[in-house]
Write a protein that holds these residues in place. Sequence first.
Motif, PDB file in Angstrom:
ATOM      1  N   ARG A   9     -20.699  -0.120  -3.437  1.00 39.85           N
ATOM      2  CA  ARG A   9     -19.019  -0.241  -3.860  1.00 39.85           C
ATOM      3  C   ARG A   9     -18.249  -0.393  -2.601  1.00 39.85           C
ATOM      4  NH1 ARG A   9     -18.180   2.675  -9.317  1.00 39.85           N
ATOM      5  NH2 ARG A   9     -19.815   2.164 -10.552  1.00 39.85           N
ATOM      6  N   GLY A  10     -18.656   0.131  -1.337  1.00 40.91           N
ATOM      7  CA  GLY A  10     -17.651   0.421  -0.343  1.00 40.91           C
ATOM      8  C   GLY A  10     -17.071  -0.982   0.209  1.00 40.91           C
ATOM      9  N   ARG A  11     -17.790  -1.932   0.047  1.00 40.27           N
ATOM     10  CA  ARG A  11     -17.223  -3.206   0.709  1.00 40.27           C
ATOM     11  C   ARG A  11     -16.128  -3.752  -0.301  1.00 40.27           C
ATOM     12  NH1 ARG A  11     -22.677  -6.804   2.048  1.00 40.27           N
ATOM     13  NH2 ARG A  11     -23.620  -5.441   3.481  1.00 40.27           N
ATOM     14  N   ASP A  12     -16.019  -3.577  -1.467  1.00 42.91           N
ATOM     15  CA  ASP A  12     -15.104  -3.759  -2.447  1.00 42.91           C
ATOM     16  C   ASP A  12     -13.811  -2.969  -2.677  1.00 42.91           C
ATOM     17  OD1 ASP A  12     -16.580  -6.215  -3.091  1.00 42.91           O
ATOM     18  OD2 ASP A  12     -17.733  -5.222  -4.448  1.00 42.91           O
ATOM     19  N   ARG A  13     -14.123  -1.743  -2.343  1.00 42.09           N
ATOM     20  CA  ARG A  13     -13.037  -0.408  -2.407  1.00 42.09           C
ATOM     21  C   ARG A  13     -12.851  -0.065  -1.271  1.00 42.09           C
ATOM     22  NH1 ARG A  13     -13.740   1.797  -7.866  1.00 42.09           N
ATOM     23  NH2 ARG A  13     -12.219   3.260  -6.791  1.00 42.09           N
ATOM     24  N   PRO A  14     -11.919  -0.349  -0.355  1.00 43.34           N
ATOM     25  CA  PRO A  14     -11.380   0.201   0.530  1.00 43.34           C
ATOM     26  C   PRO A  14     -11.048   1.729   0.544  1.00 43.34           C
ATOM     27  CG  PRO A  14     -10.418  -1.982   0.489  1.00 43.34           C
ATOM     28  CD  PRO A  14     -11.035  -1.532  -0.872  1.00 43.34           C
ATOM     29  N   ASP A  15     -10.372   2.079  -0.634  1.00 39.83           N
ATOM     30  CA  ASP A  15     -10.136   3.574  -0.751  1.00 39.83           C
ATOM     31  C   ASP A  15     -11.266   4.455  -1.083  1.00 39.83           C
ATOM     32  OD1 ASP A  15     -10.627   2.202  -3.198  1.00 39.83           O
ATOM     33  OD2 ASP A  15      -9.613   3.342  -4.356  1.00 39.83           O
ATOM     34  N   LEU A  16     -12.138   3.614  -1.580  1.00 38.47           N
ATOM     35  CA  LEU A  16     -13.627   4.509  -1.761  1.00 38.47           C
ATOM     36  C   LEU A  16     -14.395   4.657  -0.445  1.00 38.47           C
ATOM     37  CD1 LEU A  16     -15.430   5.595  -3.871  1.00 38.47           C
ATOM     38  CD2 LEU A  16     -16.783   3.612  -4.153  1.00 38.47           C
ATOM     39  N   PHE A  17     -14.091   3.614   0.496  1.00 41.18           N
ATOM     40  CA  PHE A  17     -14.737   3.768   1.742  1.00 41.18           C
ATOM     41  C   PHE A  17     -13.977   5.179   2.431  1.00 41.18           C
ATOM     42  CE2 PHE A  17     -14.763   2.859   6.376  1.00 41.18           C
ATOM     43  CZ  PHE A  17     -16.055   2.444   6.404  1.00 41.18           C
ATOM     44  N   GLU A  18     -12.838   5.012   2.455  1.00 43.83           N
ATOM     45  CA  GLU A  18     -12.059   6.241   3.097  1.00 43.83           C
ATOM     46  C   GLU A  18     -12.562   7.672   2.685  1.00 43.83           C
ATOM     47  OE1 GLU A  18     -10.130   6.057   5.735  1.00 43.83           O
ATOM     48  OE2 GLU A  18     -10.404   3.762   6.131  1.00 43.83           O
ATOM     49  N   GLU A  19     -12.532   7.781   1.220  1.00 49.12           N
ATOM     50  CA  GLU A  19     -12.986   8.869   0.829  1.00 49.12           C
ATOM     51  C   GLU A  19     -14.482   9.302   1.204  1.00 49.12           C
ATOM     52  OE1 GLU A  19     -13.706  10.726  -3.851  1.00 49.12           O
ATOM     53  OE2 GLU A  19     -12.802   8.908  -3.391  1.00 49.12           O
ATOM     54  N   SER A  20     -15.343   8.432   1.123  1.00 48.97           N
ATOM     55  CA  SER A  20     -16.711   8.521   1.285  1.00 48.97           C
ATOM     56  C   SER A  20     -17.012   9.013   2.756  1.00 48.97           C
ATOM     57  CB  SER A  20     -17.681   7.379   1.050  1.00 48.97           C
ATOM     58  OG  SER A  20     -17.299   7.060  -0.430  1.00 48.97           O
ATOM     59  N   VAL A  21     -16.273   8.298   3.792  1.00 53.72           N
ATOM     60  CA  VAL A  21     -16.484   8.569   5.143  1.00 53.72           C
ATOM     61  C   VAL A  21     -15.921   9.779   5.396  1.00 53.72           C
ATOM     62  CG1 VAL A  21     -15.926   8.186   7.462  1.00 53.72           C
ATOM     63  CG2 VAL A  21     -16.538   6.347   5.954  1.00 53.72           C
ATOM     64  N   GLU A  22     -14.905  10.389   4.727  1.00 53.55           N
ATOM     65  CA  GLU A  22     -14.391  11.635   5.000  1.00 53.55           C
ATOM     66  C   GLU A  22     -15.304  12.600   4.574  1.00 53.55           C
ATOM     67  OE1 GLU A  22     -11.921  14.388   6.323  1.00 53.55           O
ATOM     68  OE2 GLU A  22     -11.774  12.437   6.812  1.00 53.55           O
TER      69      GLU A  22
END
Length: 487
Positions: A261-274
């Motif tokens: 889901r990382g491509r469709d959810r920018p907020d999820l991307f930031e949380e996951s990378v952190e």
Amino acid sequence: MKLRTKIHLYSSVLFALLFLTTNLIVYIVFSTMTLQQQQSRVESQTNKTADNMRQSSVDTPAADLLRAYVPIEGMIRIVRETGSNTLLVTSAAQQQLAQRPVKYMEERTAEIITYEQQRYVFVSVPVIWNDGQVVDIQITESLRQTEEYLRALRIVLLIVTGLAMIPVFLSGHVLGRIIIRPIAAITATMRDIRRSGQFQRLTMPPASSDELYEMSATFNSMMDLLESNYDKQKQFVSNASHELRTPLTIIESYASLLKRRGRDRPDLFEESVEAIHSEAIRMKEMTEQLLMLARHEEQWNLTVEPVNLLEQAQQLVREFDTAYHRRIEMRIDPELEKQPELLVIQTDAGKLRQMMFILLDNARKYSSDDIIIELTVEHLLPPSGSAGKTQNTAAIPSNRCIKIIDHGIGIPAADLDKVFDRFYRVDEARVRQDTGGSGLGLTLARRIAEALGASIRLESTAGQGTSAILSLPETSAPLPSFSANSN
């Protein structure tokens, strides 16, 4: 060859040699004394015979005198200076002595001789005969009976030696079994341990001071130590695998989430990378701590140099204020303010800094109030014989102490000694994300303190706070002064 066989063989051979040597010495001493006694007896008898014959030579023919004084087993004869006109009489059993060469002796002579493979006592005594000439009265007496006694003695000694070897042989066998029994027990126990995988102990005999008891006690102590280390290692491996599995699981979960889901959810991307970055850092720190704990102190490459404690503490205060926005209050003992040179010790600056960072980080995690760092002097016991005398404080041995005080949750008294164990947590239910860490910090701090010759102790009251006291040994050489108020 087994050890029991060696003990049996060596003890038997040693005792056999001892018996043979002893009996040989006894035989040599006894035979020498016996032969000397026989020689003395024949010499004394010959002197008496010579005196009697000289006195009776006027009235009695020489041949009759010789027959009267001939030994039972031997020969008596009169030898003139020219070696001629020799008169002799032999006993019936010693006729061969008549063939022995004649020799005139000018002086009194007594010796043991061998003739025709037999030993005799030969004594020659010069006397003045009735015609005014000097003649030798010579008596040769056989030692056959004495030889038979010595032969019987040899046989007796050999028989006694043979009989004595029987208990020696048996005692050597018993001795070997007694000595080998605890060794065999240790071997059997080790085999059982290897087969079953369970640590076992030897059955201890009654308390004793011999080496066999000490060996059994040492073996049991070694088993206790091995079992304790094995349990600690098993617990360590279990804890380490658990602690490493957790960040790997988190990283894997967030990576899978990003993949889906990382491509469709920018907020999820930031949380996951952190989250991935945070767990990767924590796993890296844990791995470095594990590797350092696995090394011996000799591999730490310590660099001992003059280190100013105040400067080290002030630097850490600035870093914690910048990184965590936590206020840390500095307190300095008045004695150190008066003598700032006492703030300098010989130690490894990097390892000292790492120790202080671990203690400060724990204080930060488990308290929300201000943290206090105290630099003090801990005076040791004064030298013996100084009681009642006024001494200069600087002459009394002392340690430099760094106290890191927090007013957090504290540690129960029952857990104070356990917090230095690897992966130990006072509250297992505490969420790791609330405090961070892996339970290795205090373990590593104590190892570093031991390598530096320092010590760490904790004073804590549950619900009120904790004081971590780092005691550093006194510097052994005069060092340059530093100002206590320097920044």
